[in-house]
Design a protein around this motif. Structure first.
Motif, mmCIF file in Angstrom:
data_model
loop_
_atom_site.group_PDB
_atom_site.id
_atom_site.type_symbol
_atom_site.label_atom_id
_atom_site.label_comp_id
_atom_site.label_asym_id
_atom_site.label_seq_id
_atom_site.Cartn_x
_atom_site.Cartn_y
_atom_site.Cartn_z
ATOM 1 N N GLN A 172 40.861 25.469 38.847
ATOM 2 C CA GLN A 172 39.889 24.473 39.254
ATOM 3 C C GLN A 172 39.391 24.841 40.645
ATOM 4 O O GLN A 172 40.161 24.850 41.609
ATOM 5 C CB GLN A 172 40.502 23.070 39.279
ATOM 6 C CG GLN A 172 39.502 21.984 39.645
ATOM 7 C CD GLN A 172 40.120 20.602 39.561
ATOM 8 O OE1 GLN A 172 41.328 20.443 39.440
ATOM 9 N NE2 GLN A 172 39.271 19.582 39.609
ATOM 10 N N ARG B 19 45.866 26.139 38.275
ATOM 11 C CA ARG B 19 46.411 24.868 37.794
ATOM 12 C C ARG B 19 47.615 25.153 36.895
ATOM 13 O O ARG B 19 47.469 25.542 35.739
ATOM 14 C CB ARG B 19 45.329 24.110 37.020
ATOM 15 C CG ARG B 19 44.185 23.592 37.885
ATOM 16 C CD ARG B 19 44.647 22.501 38.825
ATOM 17 N NE ARG B 19 45.255 21.378 38.106
ATOM 18 C CZ ARG B 19 44.567 20.331 37.691
ATOM 19 N NH1 ARG B 19 43.262 20.241 37.910
ATOM 20 N NH2 ARG B 19 45.190 19.349 37.045
ATOM 21 N N GLU C 205 47.846 23.065 33.659
ATOM 22 C CA GLU C 205 47.020 23.549 32.556
ATOM 23 C C GLU C 205 47.640 24.786 31.904
ATOM 24 O O GLU C 205 47.580 24.952 30.680
ATOM 25 C CB GLU C 205 45.612 23.861 33.057
ATOM 26 C CG GLU C 205 44.822 22.629 33.480
ATOM 27 C CD GLU C 205 43.402 22.966 33.886
ATOM 28 O OE1 GLU C 205 42.975 24.118 33.678
ATOM 29 O OE2 GLU C 205 42.710 22.070 34.423
#
Length: 317
Positions: free
Chosen positions: A187, A192, A195
C-alpha cells in the motif's frame, strides 16, 4: 577495480567493474565522491562503454554476465539503470537498500538463478521492493534487514502467457500462479504483511507444497507483524507437513547455524511432535551432525518432559 564517471552534481555513477571473483562490493564513496548510480548494462556481458584493456590488471576479470554471483550495493545508491544485470545467469544474491528511488526496466532480465534479495530497510517505510518484484517472475526469497533480520518472505514463481483470442491477432494476457497476486501486497509502497498472510489460504489451493512450506516457515521463524490467528494458520499447516520441513531444513547447503535456528523456532511454536524430533535426531546422527543431535535432545527434553518413548540419551552422541 571500478570504472566510473563523476556527474555534474559531484556524485559518482558506476559503469563497469572488474575483480578476481564473482563477488562484487560497490563502496559508498570513491575518491571522496558519493556513489549514487549503477549505470545501464553495468553488469551485462555486453558493455555499452568502451574500456581500454591496458587499464585492466592481468589478474582481473570483468564482473559481468555469467561471472557475477553476488552483488552488494551501498545505501547511497539512488538509481539503477535499465538492464543493469542483463543476462547475469549465475547471479544468486543481491544486497541493496530499500530506498532506491529509480529502477530501470528489465534490470534482472534472464537472471534466472537470482534466488535471494537482502533489502536493508525499515519495514514501516515505503521501499522499492514492489518495483523490484515486478521484474522477477521466478521464485525468490527476500530478507529484510535493519539492525538484524526483521523478516523473510518467500515469493513463488508465476507465469505469463498470451493467448490469441481472435482472428485479428488479438491476444489476452493470462497469469498463472499465486506468486503474482502475492507480489501485490503493498500500500503506497509499504509492504502489507496482513495481505501477504491473507494470500496463504488461496495459495494452498494453487501452489505446490514445497512453496507453501517455505512461506509458512519464514513467517513463523521471523514473525514480523504476525497476528495470533495467522500464526495459528501457519502452525496448523506445518504440523501436517513435517516431513517436508525436515527435508527442507536438512538440505546439504543449509547453513548449520541457520538450521538450528529454524528448528528451535519451529519446535517452540509447537510445529513438531516428539516423533518428529526423534526423526530429526536420527537424521542428524546419520549425517554426522553431533552438535545438532545434542541440541535436538535438549529441545525434546524441554518440550516433551513426560515422553517415555525416547530411545536416546546424551551418551549416544
Amino acid at each position: 577495480m571500478l570504472f566510473y564517471k563523476v556527474k555534474e552534481d559531484n556524485t559518482v555513477s558506476i559503469y563497469r567493474a572488474f575483480g578476481e571473483n564473482g563477488i562484487v562490493d560497490i563502496p559508498d564513496t570513491i575518491d571522496g565522491y558519493t556513489v549514487t548510480e549503477i549505470e545501464e548494462y553495468c553488469f551485462a556481458a555486453s558493455s555499452r562503454v568502451d574500456i581500454d584493456e591496458k587499464d585492466i590488471p592481468d589478474n582481473c576479470h570483468v564482473q559481468a554476465g555469467e561471472f557475477v554471483e553476488l552483488v552488494r550495493l551501498p545505501d547511497t545508491i539512488s538509481k539503477i539503470g535499465r538492464n543493469a544485470f542483463y543476462n547475469c545467469r549465475k547471479l544468486e544474491e543481491i544486497k541493496l537498500s530499500g530506498n532506491i528511488e529509480e529502477i530501470g526496466g528489465d534490470i534482472f532480465m534472464n537472471c534466472i538463478n537470482l534466488s535471494r534479495i537482502i533489502l536493508r530497510c525499515n519495514l514501516k517505510d515505503r521501499t522499492c521492493l514492489k518495483q523490484i518484484l515486478s521484474q522477477i517472475s521466478w521464485s525468490v526469497e527476500v530478507e529484510f534487514e535493519e539492525k538484524g533480520i526483521d523478516a523473510v518472505l518467500f515469493y513463488p514463481e508465476y507465469f505469463e502467457v498470451y493467448d490469441e483470442i481472435g482472428p485479428a491477432h488479438i491476444f489476452e494476457l493470462n497469469i498463472s500462479g499465486e506468486g503474482f497476486r502475492i507480489r501485490q501486497c503493498f500500500q503506497d509502497g509499504v509492504l502489507r504483511f496482513d495481505e501477504y498472510d491473507g494470500s496463504f489460504p488461496q495459495a494452498c489451493a494453487e501452489e505446490p507444497t514445497g512453496n507453501l512450506v517455505k512461506m509458512a516457515i519464514n513467517r513463523i521463524v521471523y514473525p514480523y507483524d504476525l497476528t495470533n490467528s495467522n500464526s495459528n494458520m501457519y502452525v496448523a499447516f506445518l504440523k501436517e507437513h513435517t516431513e517436508d520441513i525436515i527435508k527442507l531444513i536438512f538440505r546439504a547447503d543449509m547453513d548449520k547455524e541457520k538450521q538450528l535456528h529454524y528448528i528451535t523456532k519451529l519446535a517452540y511454536n509447537n510445529c513438531f511432535s516428539a516423533d518428529d524430533i526423534n526423526s530429526m535426531i536420527e537424521k542428524a546422527s546419520a549425517d554426522g551432525l553431533a552438535e545438532l543431535s545434542v541440541n535436538l535432545l535438549k529441545i525434546k527434553s524441554e518440550l516433551f518432559k513426560n515422553d517415555t518413548k525416547s530411545r536416546y540419551s546424551f551418551e549416544d552422541f
